[in-house]
Design an enzyme around this catalytic site. Structure first.
Site, PDB file in Angstrom:
ATOM      1  N   ASP A   1       1.113  -0.941  -0.324  1.00  0.00           N
ATOM      2  CA  ASP A   1       0.204  -0.049  -0.466  1.00  0.00           C
ATOM      3  C   ASP A   1       1.059   1.239   0.360  1.00  0.00           C
ATOM      4  OD1 ASP A   1      -1.943   1.482   0.376  1.00  0.00           O
ATOM      5  OD2 ASP A   1      -2.201   1.852   2.533  1.00  0.00           O
ATOM      6  N   SER A   2      -0.275   2.208  -0.554  1.00  0.00           N
ATOM      7  CA  SER A   2       0.886   3.818  -0.096  1.00  0.00           C
ATOM      8  C   SER A   2       1.376   3.756   1.275  1.00  0.00           C
ATOM      9  CB  SER A   2       0.385   4.706  -0.815  1.00  0.00           C
ATOM     10  OG  SER A   2      -1.399   4.940  -0.060  1.00  0.00           O
TER      11      SER A   2
ATOM     12  N   TYR B   1      -1.168   8.745  -2.539  1.00  0.00           N
ATOM     13  CA  TYR B   1      -0.695   8.477  -4.172  1.00  0.00           C
ATOM     14  C   TYR B   1      -1.801   9.735  -4.842  1.00  0.00           C
ATOM     15  CZ  TYR B   1       2.993   4.158  -4.024  1.00  0.00           C
ATOM     16  OH  TYR B   1       3.841   3.950  -3.689  1.00  0.00           O
ATOM     17  N   GLY B   2      -3.168   9.038  -4.271  1.00  0.00           N
ATOM     18  CA  GLY B   2      -4.310   9.270  -4.907  1.00  0.00           C
ATOM     19  C   GLY B   2      -4.477  11.174  -5.483  1.00  0.00           C
TER      20      GLY B   2
ATOM     21  N   CYS C   1      -4.119  -1.699  -2.303  1.00  0.00           N
ATOM     22  CA  CYS C   1      -4.167  -0.036  -2.160  1.00  0.00           C
ATOM     23  C   CYS C   1      -4.943   0.215  -3.430  1.00  0.00           C
ATOM     24  CB  CYS C   1      -3.010   0.390  -2.606  1.00  0.00           C
ATOM     25  SG  CYS C   1      -2.999   2.307  -3.050  1.00  0.00           S
ATOM     26  N   ASN C   2      -6.236   0.938  -3.129  1.00  0.00           N
ATOM     27  CA  ASN C   2      -7.288   1.047  -4.762  1.00  0.00           C
ATOM     28  C   ASN C   2      -6.943   1.990  -5.784  1.00  0.00           C
ATOM     29  OD1 ASN C   2     -10.028  -0.027  -3.323  1.00  0.00           O
ATOM     30  ND2 ASN C   2      -8.898   0.576  -1.850  1.00  0.00           N
ATOM     31  N   THR C   3      -5.672   2.183  -5.214  1.00  0.00           N
ATOM     32  CA  THR C   3      -5.703   3.821  -6.050  1.00  0.00           C
ATOM     33  C   THR C   3      -4.325   2.954  -6.793  1.00  0.00           C
ATOM     34  OG1 THR C   3      -5.454   5.242  -4.720  1.00  0.00           O
ATOM     35  CG2 THR C   3      -4.299   6.197  -6.173  1.00  0.00           C
TER      36      THR C   3
ATOM     37  N   GLU D   1      -2.702   9.248   8.102  1.00  0.00           N
ATOM     38  CA  GLU D   1      -1.730   9.282   8.307  1.00  0.00           C
ATOM     39  C   GLU D   1      -1.020  10.538   9.247  1.00  0.00           C
ATOM     40  OE1 GLU D   1       1.027   7.235   6.260  1.00  0.00           O
ATOM     41  OE2 GLU D   1      -0.696   6.150   5.601  1.00  0.00           O
TER      42      GLU D   1
ATOM     43  N   CYS E   1     -10.810   2.796  -0.483  1.00  0.00           N
ATOM     44  CA  CYS E   1      -9.877   3.735  -0.595  1.00  0.00           C
ATOM     45  C   CYS E   1      -9.104   2.097   0.978  1.00  0.00           C
ATOM     46  CB  CYS E   1      -9.829   4.402   0.031  1.00  0.00           C
ATOM     47  SG  CYS E   1      -7.973   5.319   0.143  1.00  0.00           S
ATOM     48  N   THR E   2      -9.016   1.805   1.151  1.00  0.00           N
ATOM     49  CA  THR E   2      -8.042   0.759   2.634  1.00  0.00           C
ATOM     50  C   THR E   2      -7.905   1.514   3.895  1.00  0.00           C
ATOM     51  OG1 THR E   2      -5.686   0.802   1.352  1.00  0.00           O
ATOM     52  CG2 THR E   2      -7.309  -1.264   0.458  1.00  0.00           C
ATOM     53  N   HIS E   3      -7.266   2.516   3.649  1.00  0.00           N
ATOM     54  CA  HIS E   3      -7.370   3.789   4.479  1.00  0.00           C
ATOM     55  C   HIS E   3      -8.550   3.972   5.185  1.00  0.00           C
ATOM     56  CE1 HIS E   3      -3.549   4.965   3.348  1.00  0.00           C
ATOM     57  NE2 HIS E   3      -2.791   5.425   4.249  1.00  0.00           N
TER      58      HIS E   3
HETATM   59  N1  DGL Z   1      -4.833   3.063   0.535  1.00  0.00           N
HETATM   60  C1  DGL Z   1      -4.580   3.458  -0.516  1.00  0.00           C
HETATM   61  C2  DGL Z   1      -5.312   3.421  -0.974  1.00  0.00           C
HETATM   62  O1  DGL Z   1      -6.684   2.024  -1.232  1.00  0.00           O
HETATM   63  C3  DGL Z   1      -4.005   5.258  -0.625  1.00  0.00           C
HETATM   64  C4  DGL Z   1      -4.437   5.844  -1.442  1.00  0.00           C
HETATM   65  C5  DGL Z   1      -3.439   7.634  -1.297  1.00  0.00           C
HETATM   66  O2  DGL Z   1      -2.051   6.867  -1.250  1.00  0.00           O
HETATM   67  O3  DGL Z   1      -3.108   8.036  -1.429  1.00  0.00           O
HETATM   68  O4  DGL Z   1      -6.497   4.581  -2.438  1.00  0.00           O
END
Ligand code: DGL
Length: 250
Positions: free
Chosen positions: A7-8, A39-40, A70-72, A151, A184-186
């Protein structure tokens, strides 16, 4: 069996937790790219380049399957990640998340996808959900401020609650019920706060969905004896927020 989870930042820990709960005998390598989160807001080319770098690190660790938690990255970089991983199977979170939304959906109500700006712009969720059922109304809402707050460790901060309301209030007013997919996994870290802002809605996440999928597809060898051990890699270890350190120290 050794599984790589990437993940990011600390969002993929929500996926890793589900995987460890379901498959406690495996061994895991978790890579959080905390030096480059979020990453978004980045361009598709940047997201692809960073995802390739992460995939190379995990390939070097000898993982036998990779979960892109990470969905992104799943929306924008799956082909590039697969290219880097060669014969190692790679699983993204978008398809299982979309399927979970369809499973939870009931006729007439909308599916609200909450995700990063890059994920929303890619339209990966909209296409995937409508591909499964063309009659579903999909609303995609970018929530660019949430990942930086998580974060930062602001998972129960008044500003976080206010920000969530800003993003979802109009949808909650327009529809008294629906399926809200945390794309988004966050966001599972703040699932209760999102649920509070969407009373009457079913809030689901792609973390559970990907763990279920791996089980169903028979990808994991459950007889393994890795004891749930995790090797943690963060590209900037100092940037890991305190609430997530509890998991990392386990
Ligand atoms: N956990 C990432 C996701 O699922 C977050 C992406 C990010 O860093 O913006 O998209």
């Amino acid at each position: 069996m050794k599984i790589g989870v990437f993940d990011s930042g600390v969002g993929g820990i929500t996926v890793l937790s589900e995987l460890r709960r379901r498959f406690p005998g495996l061994e895991y390598v978790y890579l959080g790219d905390t030096a480059h989160v979020p990453y978004g807001p980045k361009s598709p080319a940047q997201i692809e380049r960073l995802s390739r770098d992460c995939a190379r690190v995990l390939r070097g660790k000898g993982v036998e399957a990779l979960v892109v938690a990470c969905n992104t990255a799943s929306s924008l970089a799956l082909p590039a990640i697969r290219e880097e991983m060669g014969a190692v199977p790679v699983f993204g979170v978008v398809q299982p998340g979309a399927q979970a939304a369809l499973d939870a959906w009931s006729d007439g109500s909308p599916v609200l996808v909450l995700a990063t700006r890059a994920t929303v712009n890619s339209q990966a969720y909209g296409q995937s959900i409508r591909g499964g059922n063309a009659s579903v109304t999909v609303i995609e809402q970018a929530c660019p401020l949430l990942v930086p707050m998580i974060e930062e460790g602001w998972i129960d901060h008044p500003i976080l609650h206010q920000t969530i309301r800003e993003y979802v209030e109009s949808h909650a007013r327009a529809h008294s019920a629906g399926v809200a997919l945390l794309g988004c996994t966050h966001y599972p870290w703040i699932q209760d706060a999102i649920q509070k802002a969407l009373p009457g809605w079913k809030v689901i996440n792609s973390a559970q969905a990907i763990a279920e999928l791996l089980g169903k597809q028979g990808v994991v060898d459950r007889a393994d004896r890795g004891r749930g051990k995790v090797e943690w890699i963060f590209t900037d270890p100092a940037a890991v927020p305190a609430f997530a350190k509890k998991w990392v120290q386990e």
